[in-house]
Enzyme design. Structure first.
Site, PDB file in Angstrom:
ATOM      1  N   ARG A  21       0.814  -1.364   0.058  1.00  0.00           N
ATOM      2  CA  ARG A  21       0.096   0.044  -0.045  1.00  0.00           C
ATOM      3  C   ARG A  21       0.804   1.153   0.004  1.00  0.00           C
ATOM      4  O   ARG A  21       2.097   1.102   0.013  1.00  0.00           O
ATOM      5  CB  ARG A  21      -1.047   0.128   1.251  1.00  0.00           C
ATOM      6  CG  ARG A  21      -0.137   0.265   2.471  1.00  0.00           C
ATOM      7  CD  ARG A  21      -1.278   0.612   3.530  1.00  0.00           C
ATOM      8  NE  ARG A  21      -0.593   0.731   4.837  1.00  0.00           N
ATOM      9  CZ  ARG A  21      -0.659   0.155   5.937  1.00  0.00           C
ATOM     10  NH1 ARG A  21      -1.287  -0.674   6.204  1.00  0.00           N
ATOM     11  NH2 ARG A  21       0.176   0.702   6.961  1.00  0.00           N
ATOM     12  N   ASP A  77       8.628 -10.516   6.669  1.00  0.00           N
ATOM     13  CA  ASP A  77       8.909  -9.565   7.821  1.00  0.00           C
ATOM     14  C   ASP A  77      10.097  -9.231   7.461  1.00  0.00           C
ATOM     15  O   ASP A  77      11.417 -10.044   7.756  1.00  0.00           O
ATOM     16  CB  ASP A  77       8.940 -10.246   9.401  1.00  0.00           C
ATOM     17  CG  ASP A  77       9.151  -9.189  10.201  1.00  0.00           C
ATOM     18  OD1 ASP A  77       9.698  -8.055   9.955  1.00  0.00           O
ATOM     19  OD2 ASP A  77       8.809  -9.355  11.286  1.00  0.00           O
ATOM     20  N   TYR A 175      12.144   8.750  15.347  1.00  0.00           N
ATOM     21  CA  TYR A 175      11.890   8.422  14.140  1.00  0.00           C
ATOM     22  C   TYR A 175      13.119   9.224  12.886  1.00  0.00           C
ATOM     23  O   TYR A 175      13.508   8.621  12.072  1.00  0.00           O
ATOM     24  CB  TYR A 175      10.496   8.742  13.629  1.00  0.00           C
ATOM     25  CG  TYR A 175      10.070   8.791  11.992  1.00  0.00           C
ATOM     26  CD1 TYR A 175      10.009   7.594  11.529  1.00  0.00           C
ATOM     27  CD2 TYR A 175       9.829   9.972  11.077  1.00  0.00           C
ATOM     28  CE1 TYR A 175       9.703   7.458  10.102  1.00  0.00           C
ATOM     29  CE2 TYR A 175       9.655  10.067  10.082  1.00  0.00           C
ATOM     30  CZ  TYR A 175       9.331   8.617   9.390  1.00  0.00           C
ATOM     31  OH  TYR A 175       9.046   8.556   7.941  1.00  0.00           O
ATOM     32  N   ILE A 208       3.090  12.970   2.941  1.00  0.00           N
ATOM     33  CA  ILE A 208       2.349  12.249   1.579  1.00  0.00           C
ATOM     34  C   ILE A 208       1.202  12.060   2.215  1.00  0.00           C
ATOM     35  O   ILE A 208       0.851  11.034   3.206  1.00  0.00           O
ATOM     36  CB  ILE A 208       3.403  11.333   1.144  1.00  0.00           C
ATOM     37  CG1 ILE A 208       4.731  11.884   1.047  1.00  0.00           C
ATOM     38  CG2 ILE A 208       2.509  10.748  -0.221  1.00  0.00           C
ATOM     39  CD1 ILE A 208       4.895  12.881  -0.053  1.00  0.00           C
ATOM     40  N   THR A 210      -0.848   9.501   1.912  1.00  0.00           N
ATOM     41  CA  THR A 210      -1.274   7.943   1.633  1.00  0.00           C
ATOM     42  C   THR A 210      -2.650   7.600   2.440  1.00  0.00           C
ATOM     43  O   THR A 210      -2.939   8.368   3.186  1.00  0.00           O
ATOM     44  CB  THR A 210      -0.002   7.080   2.289  1.00  0.00           C
ATOM     45  OG1 THR A 210       0.045   7.498   3.533  1.00  0.00           O
ATOM     46  CG2 THR A 210       1.235   7.652   1.520  1.00  0.00           C
TER      47      THR A 210
HETATM   48  N1  NAD Z   1       3.415   8.934   4.180  1.00  0.00           N
HETATM   49  C1  NAD Z   1       4.308   9.816   4.638  1.00  0.00           C
HETATM   50  O1  NAD Z   1       3.826  11.192   4.899  1.00  0.00           O
HETATM   51  C2  NAD Z   1       5.794   9.927   4.579  1.00  0.00           C
HETATM   52  C3  NAD Z   1       6.607  11.080   4.747  1.00  0.00           C
HETATM   53  C4  NAD Z   1       8.033  10.756   5.011  1.00  0.00           C
HETATM   54  C5  NAD Z   1       8.660   9.512   4.692  1.00  0.00           C
HETATM   55  N2  NAD Z   1       7.567   8.443   4.560  1.00  0.00           N
HETATM   56  C6  NAD Z   1       8.252   7.064   4.486  1.00  0.00           C
HETATM   57  O2  NAD Z   1       7.724   6.378   3.438  1.00  0.00           O
HETATM   58  C7  NAD Z   1       7.693   4.864   3.702  1.00  0.00           C
HETATM   59  C8  NAD Z   1       6.445   4.408   3.124  1.00  0.00           C
HETATM   60  O3  NAD Z   1       5.178   5.244   3.945  1.00  0.00           O
HETATM   61  P1  NAD Z   1       3.960   4.927   3.583  1.00  0.00           P
HETATM   62  O4  NAD Z   1       3.133   6.272   4.098  1.00  0.00           O
HETATM   63  O5  NAD Z   1       3.587   4.521   2.385  1.00  0.00           O
HETATM   64  O6  NAD Z   1       3.520   3.824   4.704  1.00  0.00           O
HETATM   65  P2  NAD Z   1       2.392   2.734   4.901  1.00  0.00           P
HETATM   66  O7  NAD Z   1       2.444   2.311   6.322  1.00  0.00           O
HETATM   67  O8  NAD Z   1       1.278   2.897   4.233  1.00  0.00           O
HETATM   68  O9  NAD Z   1       2.995   1.461   4.231  1.00  0.00           O
HETATM   69  C9  NAD Z   1       4.064   0.808   4.643  1.00  0.00           C
HETATM   70  C10 NAD Z   1       4.027  -0.851   4.087  1.00  0.00           C
HETATM   71  O10 NAD Z   1       5.400  -1.526   4.623  1.00  0.00           O
HETATM   72  C11 NAD Z   1       4.779  -2.528   5.148  1.00  0.00           C
HETATM   73  N3  NAD Z   1       5.629  -2.976   6.403  1.00  0.00           N
HETATM   74  C12 NAD Z   1       5.732  -2.509   7.613  1.00  0.00           C
HETATM   75  N4  NAD Z   1       6.574  -3.087   8.324  1.00  0.00           N
HETATM   76  C13 NAD Z   1       7.084  -4.350   7.485  1.00  0.00           C
HETATM   77  C14 NAD Z   1       7.972  -5.226   7.648  1.00  0.00           C
HETATM   78  N5  NAD Z   1       8.628  -5.475   9.020  1.00  0.00           N
HETATM   79  N6  NAD Z   1       8.290  -6.093   6.752  1.00  0.00           N
HETATM   80  C15 NAD Z   1       7.818  -5.886   5.397  1.00  0.00           C
HETATM   81  N7  NAD Z   1       6.666  -4.960   5.082  1.00  0.00           N
HETATM   82  C16 NAD Z   1       6.638  -4.218   6.276  1.00  0.00           C
HETATM   83  C17 NAD Z   1       3.433  -2.247   5.327  1.00  0.00           C
HETATM   84  O11 NAD Z   1       2.773  -3.641   5.720  1.00  0.00           O
HETATM   85  C18 NAD Z   1       2.679  -1.340   4.505  1.00  0.00           C
HETATM   86  O12 NAD Z   1       2.403  -2.245   3.429  1.00  0.00           O
HETATM   87  C19 NAD Z   1       8.069   4.715   5.090  1.00  0.00           C
HETATM   88  O13 NAD Z   1       9.457   4.243   4.959  1.00  0.00           O
HETATM   89  C20 NAD Z   1       7.717   6.125   5.685  1.00  0.00           C
HETATM   90  O14 NAD Z   1       8.804   6.140   6.569  1.00  0.00           O
HETATM   91  C21 NAD Z   1       6.230   8.452   4.625  1.00  0.00           C
END
Ligand code: NAD
Length: 277
Positions: A21, A77, A175, A208, A210
């Site tokens: 996702r 994982d 974080y 972002i 999401t």
């Molecule tokens: N959304 C934001 O605003 C934002 C901003 C800055 C950085 N980020 C970074 O972008 C990346 C993605 O963020 P997102 O918002 O899409 O997150 P999200 O939580 O929607 O998606 C993360 C995905 O990673 C998977 N995941 C979690 N732990 C896991 C593990 N141990 N092994 C395998 N898969 C695992 C989850 O099942 C999920 O599908 C992250 O690294 C986050 O730190 C996001």
């Protein structure tokens, strides 16, 4: 199948983590649209459901295949080094190598009111380092031998603005240092792997929208219109904004760029008091 695809990445094999996702899914679909065969890795391949993220097909793998490329989806994982080694053994059996790795698995998964540098607990430190740093190290270490088999390759790690900035609330400190460590790890890899033709860069998103961020916006006090109004480009980020940057680093336009971190944040990095991702 991929040999019939004429995109700029056709014939390439891309591994995307956290691809079930959010940003990872957007990245996987973008690389598939450009012709790459895709390996999806996620701890829960149905993770979109819990955030009400709507898919165009039954699964992300089916969405990828709709672009006419092949897809291998593995539930793993990524904090578990042995499980990651097993997953890459499977990848190595099915593909001749790996050209692109995008590490998206990660996040601020501890309670945000416990993240201050002065008070963060050992347990939360371990959790954040594990999901934001350990996952990527496990994936890179297993992918590198398969990347060296290719003429050139690109690793893109999804970091965060929090790796570079500290927010007055103090809530994101732990974080932030997990993402700063990820940036540093990526620079070390860039220097080590340059002679093998493997580039390593990171993308640092601002906030972002999401499915997860949208669903948690009210309870976490993020993603409001007021927050968007403080971003110089006057909007929050979208998953496709990150896919754009990944496309740049995955393809030939960045062939002389390695060890860099690119902020994708609408300019909020430059403007005090805006997004806190
Ligand atoms: N959304 C934001 O605003 C934002 C901003 C800055 C950085 N980020 C970074 O972008 C990346 C993605 O963020 P997102 O918002 O899409 O997150 P999200 O939580 O929607 O998606 C993360 C995905 O990673 C998977 N995941 C979690 N732990 C896991 C593990 N141990 N092994 C395998 N898969 C695992 C989850 O099942 C999920 O599908 C992250 O690294 C986050 O730190 C996001």
């Amino acid at each position: 199948m991929s040999e019939h695809h004429s995109g700029i990445l056709s014939g390439k094999i891309a591994v995307v983590t956290g691809a079930a996702r959010g940003i990872g899914r957007a990245v996987a679909l973008r690389l598939a649209s450009l012709g790459a065969d895709i390996v999806l890795l996620d701890i829960n391949l149905s993770a979109a459901k819990s955030m009400d993220e709507v898919l165009s097909h039954d699964s992300v793998a089916a969405e990828v295949e709709a672009f006419g490329v092949s897809c291998l989806a593995l539930e793993v994982d990524l904090t578990d080094a042995r499980a990651v080694a097993r997953a890459f053994a499977t990848i190595g059996e099915q593909f001749p190598g790996i050209d692109i790795v995008v590490n998206c698995a990660g996040g601020l998964i501890t309670a945000t009111d416990r993240g201050s540098a002065a008070e963060v607990s050992s347990q939360d430190i371990d959790t954040l380092l594990s999901i934001n740093l350990r996952t990527t190290i496990n994936v890179c270490q297993n992918a590198i031998p398969l990347m060296k088999a290719r003429e050139s390759a690109s690793i893109i790690n999804i970091s965060s603005l929090s790796g570079q900035l500290s927010y007055a609330s103090g809530k994101n400190a732990a974080y932030g240092f997990s993402k700063a460590a990820l940036d540093s790890y990526s620079r070390s890899l860039a220097v080590e792997l340059g002679p093998d033709g493997i580039r390593v860069n990171t993308v640092a998103p601002g906030l972002i929208t999401t499915s997860r961020v949208v669903k948690q916006a009210a309870s976490r006090g993020i993603g409001s219109a007021a927050e968007a109004a403080h971003v110089p480009l006057r909007r929050l980020g979208r998953p496709d904004d990150i896919a754009d940057a990944v496309e740049f680093f995955a393809g030939p336009l960045s062939s002389f760029i390695t060890g860099e971190t690119l902020a994708v944040c609408g300019g909020s990095k430059l403007s005090v008091g805006t997004t806190r991702s």
